[in-house]
Design a protein around this motif. Sequence first.
Motif, PDB file in Angstrom:
ATOM      1  N   GLY A   1       0.795  -1.216   0.000  1.00  0.00           N
ATOM      2  CA  GLY A   1       0.000   0.000   0.000  1.00  0.00           C
ATOM      3  C   GLY A   1       0.829   1.268   0.000  1.00  0.00           C
ATOM      4  N   GLN A   2       2.143   1.147   0.171  1.00  0.00           N
ATOM      5  CA  GLN A   2       3.010   2.325   0.232  1.00  0.00           C
ATOM      6  C   GLN A   2       3.251   2.886  -1.159  1.00  0.00           C
ATOM      7  OE1 GLN A   2       6.607   2.169   2.693  1.00  0.00           O
ATOM      8  NE2 GLN A   2       7.770   2.969   0.979  1.00  0.00           N
ATOM      9  N   PRO A   3       3.193   4.211  -1.306  1.00  0.00           N
ATOM     10  CA  PRO A   3       3.499   4.814  -2.608  1.00  0.00           C
ATOM     11  C   PRO A   3       4.908   4.444  -3.052  1.00  0.00           C
ATOM     12  CG  PRO A   3       2.533   6.424  -1.108  1.00  0.00           C
ATOM     13  CD  PRO A   3       2.841   5.207  -0.288  1.00  0.00           C
ATOM     14  N   ARG A   4       5.066   4.208  -4.341  1.00  0.00           N
ATOM     15  CA  ARG A   4       6.369   3.824  -4.878  1.00  0.00           C
ATOM     16  C   ARG A   4       6.926   4.982  -5.700  1.00  0.00           C
ATOM     17  NH1 ARG A   4       5.394  -2.521  -6.735  1.00  0.00           N
ATOM     18  NH2 ARG A   4       4.642  -3.240  -4.688  1.00  0.00           N
ATOM     19  N   VAL A   5       8.031   5.531  -5.212  1.00  0.00           N
ATOM     20  CA  VAL A   5       8.657   6.672  -5.876  1.00  0.00           C
ATOM     21  C   VAL A   5      10.155   6.412  -5.977  1.00  0.00           C
ATOM     22  CG1 VAL A   5       9.044   9.151  -5.851  1.00  0.00           C
ATOM     23  CG2 VAL A   5       6.926   8.219  -4.884  1.00  0.00           C
ATOM     24  N   ALA A   6      10.684   6.383  -7.186  1.00  0.00           N
ATOM     25  CA  ALA A   6      12.119   6.171  -7.395  1.00  0.00           C
ATOM     26  C   ALA A   6      12.483   6.606  -8.812  1.00  0.00           C
ATOM     27  CB  ALA A   6      12.495   4.710  -7.181  1.00  0.00           C
ATOM     28  N   PHE A   7      13.647   7.228  -8.945  1.00  0.00           N
ATOM     29  CA  PHE A   7      14.104   7.623 -10.277  1.00  0.00           C
ATOM     30  C   PHE A   7      15.624   7.596 -10.323  1.00  0.00           C
ATOM     31  CE2 PHE A   7      14.831  11.511  -8.037  1.00  0.00           C
ATOM     32  CZ  PHE A   7      15.858  12.150  -8.709  1.00  0.00           C
ATOM     33  N   SER A   8      16.145   7.508 -11.523  1.00  0.00           N
ATOM     34  CA  SER A   8      17.592   7.569 -11.744  1.00  0.00           C
ATOM     35  C   SER A   8      17.827   8.002 -13.182  1.00  0.00           C
ATOM     36  CB  SER A   8      18.236   6.205 -11.495  1.00  0.00           C
ATOM     37  OG  SER A   8      19.652   6.288 -11.597  1.00  0.00           O
ATOM     38  N   ALA A   9      18.734   8.973 -13.371  1.00  0.00           N
ATOM     39  CA  ALA A   9      18.977   9.503 -14.708  1.00  0.00           C
ATOM     40  C   ALA A   9      20.412   9.960 -14.862  1.00  0.00           C
ATOM     41  CB  ALA A   9      18.020  10.669 -14.989  1.00  0.00           C
ATOM     42  N   ALA A  10      20.895   9.937 -16.110  1.00  0.00           N
ATOM     43  CA  ALA A  10      22.226  10.430 -16.456  1.00  0.00           C
ATOM     44  C   ALA A  10      22.085  11.708 -17.278  1.00  0.00           C
ATOM     45  CB  ALA A  10      23.001   9.381 -17.240  1.00  0.00           C
ATOM     46  N   LEU A  11      23.148  12.491 -17.326  1.00  0.00           N
ATOM     47  CA  LEU A  11      23.076  13.834 -17.894  1.00  0.00           C
ATOM     48  C   LEU A  11      22.784  13.844 -19.395  1.00  0.00           C
ATOM     49  CD1 LEU A  11      23.292  16.750 -16.985  1.00  0.00           C
ATOM     50  CD2 LEU A  11      25.754  16.658 -17.447  1.00  0.00           C
ATOM     51  N   ARG A  12      23.465  13.017 -20.162  1.00  0.00           N
ATOM     52  CA  ARG A  12      23.307  13.047 -21.620  1.00  0.00           C
ATOM     53  C   ARG A  12      22.607  11.793 -22.134  1.00  0.00           C
ATOM     54  NH1 ARG A  12      25.974  16.517 -24.947  1.00  0.00           N
ATOM     55  NH2 ARG A  12      27.450  17.996 -24.019  1.00  0.00           N
ATOM     56  N   ASP A  13      21.716  11.986 -23.081  1.00  0.00           N
ATOM     57  CA  ASP A  13      21.102  10.835 -23.744  1.00  0.00           C
ATOM     58  C   ASP A  13      21.828  10.467 -25.029  1.00  0.00           C
ATOM     59  OD1 ASP A  13      20.365  13.022 -25.204  1.00  0.00           O
ATOM     60  OD2 ASP A  13      18.202  12.711 -25.032  1.00  0.00           O
TER      61      ASP A  13
ATOM     62  N   TYR B   1      19.019  16.096 -16.511  1.00  0.00           N
ATOM     63  CA  TYR B   1      19.478  14.713 -16.705  1.00  0.00           C
ATOM     64  C   TYR B   1      18.484  14.031 -17.637  1.00  0.00           C
ATOM     65  CZ  TYR B   1      22.557  15.770 -12.796  1.00  0.00           C
ATOM     66  OH  TYR B   1      23.506  16.328 -11.984  1.00  0.00           O
ATOM     67  N   LYS B   2      18.899  13.875 -18.898  1.00  0.00           N
ATOM     68  CA  LYS B   2      17.966  13.480 -19.949  1.00  0.00           C
ATOM     69  C   LYS B   2      17.867  11.972 -20.181  1.00  0.00           C
ATOM     70  CE  LYS B   2      18.506  17.871 -22.435  1.00  0.00           C
ATOM     71  NZ  LYS B   2      18.883  18.517 -23.726  1.00  0.00           N
ATOM     72  N   ARG B   3      18.915  11.233 -19.837  1.00  0.00           N
ATOM     73  CA  ARG B   3      18.838   9.786 -20.048  1.00  0.00           C
ATOM     74  C   ARG B   3      18.234   9.139 -18.803  1.00  0.00           C
ATOM     75  NH1 ARG B   3      23.556   5.390 -21.804  1.00  0.00           N
ATOM     76  NH2 ARG B   3      22.102   3.638 -21.989  1.00  0.00           N
ATOM     77  N   VAL B   4      16.962   8.847 -18.850  1.00  0.00           N
ATOM     78  CA  VAL B   4      16.237   8.332 -17.687  1.00  0.00           C
ATOM     79  C   VAL B   4      16.330   6.806 -17.643  1.00  0.00           C
ATOM     80  CG1 VAL B   4      13.993   8.197 -16.552  1.00  0.00           C
ATOM     81  CG2 VAL B   4      14.670  10.305 -17.728  1.00  0.00           C
ATOM     82  N   PHE B   5      16.894   6.296 -16.575  1.00  0.00           N
ATOM     83  CA  PHE B   5      16.973   4.848 -16.375  1.00  0.00           C
ATOM     84  C   PHE B   5      15.685   4.308 -15.753  1.00  0.00           C
ATOM     85  CE2 PHE B   5      21.497   6.251 -15.796  1.00  0.00           C
ATOM     86  CZ  PHE B   5      21.957   5.768 -17.003  1.00  0.00           C
TER      87      PHE B   5
END
Length: 223
Positions: A84-96, A113-117
């Motif tokens: 039930g816990q909200p899921r929030v996570a992100f990771s990105a690098a500067l150049r795509d 940070y344009k390259r989103v993992f």
Amino acid sequence: MSRASMMMMMMPMSVKSVAVLLLAMACCCVCEPQANADCGGPSSSCSSLCLCCLSKDVAMVVEKLKTLESRLEENQRVVGVLRGQPRVAFSAALRDSGGGNVGPFSVATPLKYKRVFSNTGSSYNPSTGVFTAQVKGMYFFRFSMFSNTIGHSNSIVSLMKNGERLTSVWDTTGADGHDMGSNAVVIAMEMGDNAYVELLANRMVFDEYMNYNTFSGFLLFPM
């Protein structure tokens, strides 16, 4: 009513089935009065010895089952909370794509940070480089910086929260231009708060397909 029967009436249904099975084995019990003297003494009858010792075994099994049931309920509660816990996570690098310096700019500028993992919860915007909290809670953020300036290093980046500087990584001295650093924070955020990595005015960072500069974060727990 025998002691064993009274114990069965007080047990939960999940435990009764095991107790019934054990009591049913009483008819097959092999009596050894000397070995079971502590259950009633050598003079006790065969049936009383078997039932006495078997009731003790049942009591032990019941306690173990109660412990296991308690642990199972706790595990189920934890799983329920996590689901039930909200899921929030992100990771990105500067150049795509491509490579080279980013900056310098005449004013302090958020890095995009344009390259989103990953971007679970869609709280990070690669078009602006800004993370916006959609859940009130405690968050973890980490960022890295790479300087590749030849001759004189000239890189400073800072993690910002609502325009407030939290922590930084810098490299502005030395003739070598291949230096890297990182930093991280754990901070409380209200709904609508934002976090981003800022490149200071007249500074630059270098990136390419190796993805030296990254920005990541996730919700530790809601509040």
